[in-house]
Write an enzyme that holds these catalytic residues in place. Structure first.
Site, PDB file in Angstrom:
ATOM      1  N   SER A 151       0.828  -1.207   0.000  1.00 59.01           N
ATOM      2  CA  SER A 151       0.000   0.000   0.000  1.00 59.01           C
ATOM      3  C   SER A 151       0.861   1.255   0.000  1.00 59.01           C
ATOM      4  O   SER A 151       0.592   2.206  -0.748  1.00 59.01           O
ATOM      5  CB  SER A 151      -0.924   0.003   1.214  1.00 59.01           C
ATOM      6  OG  SER A 151      -1.775  -1.123   1.199  1.00 59.01           O
ATOM      7  N   TYR A 186      -2.515 -10.695   3.449  1.00 57.16           N
ATOM      8  CA  TYR A 186      -2.564  -9.289   3.839  1.00 57.16           C
ATOM      9  C   TYR A 186      -3.996  -8.941   4.220  1.00 57.16           C
ATOM     10  O   TYR A 186      -4.891  -8.969   3.375  1.00 57.16           O
ATOM     11  CB  TYR A 186      -2.074  -8.454   2.654  1.00 57.16           C
ATOM     12  CG  TYR A 186      -1.888  -6.974   2.867  1.00 57.16           C
ATOM     13  CD1 TYR A 186      -2.076  -6.358   4.097  1.00 57.16           C
ATOM     14  CD2 TYR A 186      -1.500  -6.173   1.795  1.00 57.16           C
ATOM     15  CE1 TYR A 186      -1.885  -4.996   4.262  1.00 57.16           C
ATOM     16  CE2 TYR A 186      -1.307  -4.805   1.950  1.00 57.16           C
ATOM     17  CZ  TYR A 186      -1.505  -4.222   3.178  1.00 57.16           C
ATOM     18  OH  TYR A 186      -1.320  -2.868   3.328  1.00 57.16           O
TER      19      TYR A 186
END
Length: 305
Positions: free
Chosen positions: A47, A136
């Site tokens: 991210s 994740y």
């Protein structure tokens, strides 16, 4: 030998040129600096690395640069997430070809699917990569948390899944994940994605952190995780130092442009360019400059390393 996810792993920023292309020399320099500061591994294209903004060719080039810069000194855990299983598997194949050590994957994004479907997704990613997989969990963005029962099933039935990154606000989610996996698989790693939760998560039994702030304050975070891992004194002081900078996440919405701007203001990367839409860049740059002005100068950070 199976890779172990533990310690402090920076979720790498992806530096860009003024024209918006990947700045490969700056990326290599960032990796070199972090490796010399004793991080335990690096995570490109997560991210913090703006993975949603890069096409397949750019992703491959980013990973090749990181692998070359690391030069086998620490493991490379590559983000491979995509909208669908097919897209994620394609990125996983590219990552394996680039020479990474393991891959990090979100569940399928956008469509809500069953836990059985998510399990199959991660098995497919492992098949495509031929490498260890870290799952994740980022429910704040996916709106689809990875349930403890699903993590237990992955730990028990899929040995290629070696752990989970939990970017969750509630430390109880970390303890639930540990309770679901560790009795069945003692080697299954759990790491947090939020720096403020590092002490609570590690005291509960987690293995460390994958940290976006590590691009900006690596020394403080290395010291914190090292003290917690090894029972050394100084964890409280290190955590206070980290929390003094935690407002970096409020410099922009989403947070990554602000982190990039702060990193540039402190000399950690050459310039503050990003692809994410955070509105006009002026307010972000001004906020980051003000944030950096009251922080310790970069030269002093390096001298203390």
């Amino acid at each position: 030998m199976m890779m172990k996810l533990s310690g402090l792993w920076p979720a790498l920023l992806t530096p860009l040129t003024e024209g918006g292309d990947v700045d490969h020399p700056a990326l290599a320099a960032l990796v070199e600096d972090l490796v010399l500061r004793r991080v335990d591994g690096v995570v490109p294209l997560g991210s913090t690395g703006e993975f949603t903004e890069f096409n397949a060719a750019e992703r491959r080039a980013v990973l090749e640069t990181v692998v070359r810069a690391v030069d086998h000194r620490v493991p490379v855990l590559a983000g491979v997430s995509g909208l669908s299983t097919a897209e994620t598997c394609g990125h996983a194949t590219i990552a394996a070809e680039a020479g990474v050590d393991a891959v990090l994957a979100l569940p399928p994004v956008y469509w809500k699917v069953s836990d059985d479907r998510i399990f199959d997704h991660f098995v497919s990613v492992a098949d495509a990569a031929g490498l260890p997989v870290v799952v994740y969990d980022f429910p704040g963005l996916t709106a689809q948390p990875l349930a403890p029962a699903l993590l237990r099933r992955l730990a028990v039935e899929e040995p290629r899944v070696i752990g989970a990154k939990l970017t969750v606000r509630d430390v109880m989610a970390v303890t639930a994940a540990l309770a679901a996996t560790r009795p069945h698989r003692p080697d299954f790693s759990i790491v947090t994605g939020f720096e403020d939760l590092i002490p609570a998560a590690m005291w509960a039994g987690a293995d460390g952190a994958i940290s976006g702030m590590a691009n900006v304050i690596p020394d403080e975070l290395v010291a914190l995780v090292d003290a917690l891992e090894n029972g050394r004194p100084g964890a409280t002081e290190s955590h206070r130092a980290v929390m003094a900078d935690f407002d970096i996440y409020g410099l922009s919405e989403p947070a990554i442009p602000g982190i990039k701007a702060a990193a540039a203001a402190l000399g950690r990367i050459p310039r503050a360019n990003w692809r994410l839409d955070a509105g006009p860049e002026g307010p972000v740059l001004d906020a980051a400059a003000a944030w950096a002005a009251v922080r310790q100068p970069t030269s002093q950070r390096k001298d203390a390393a």
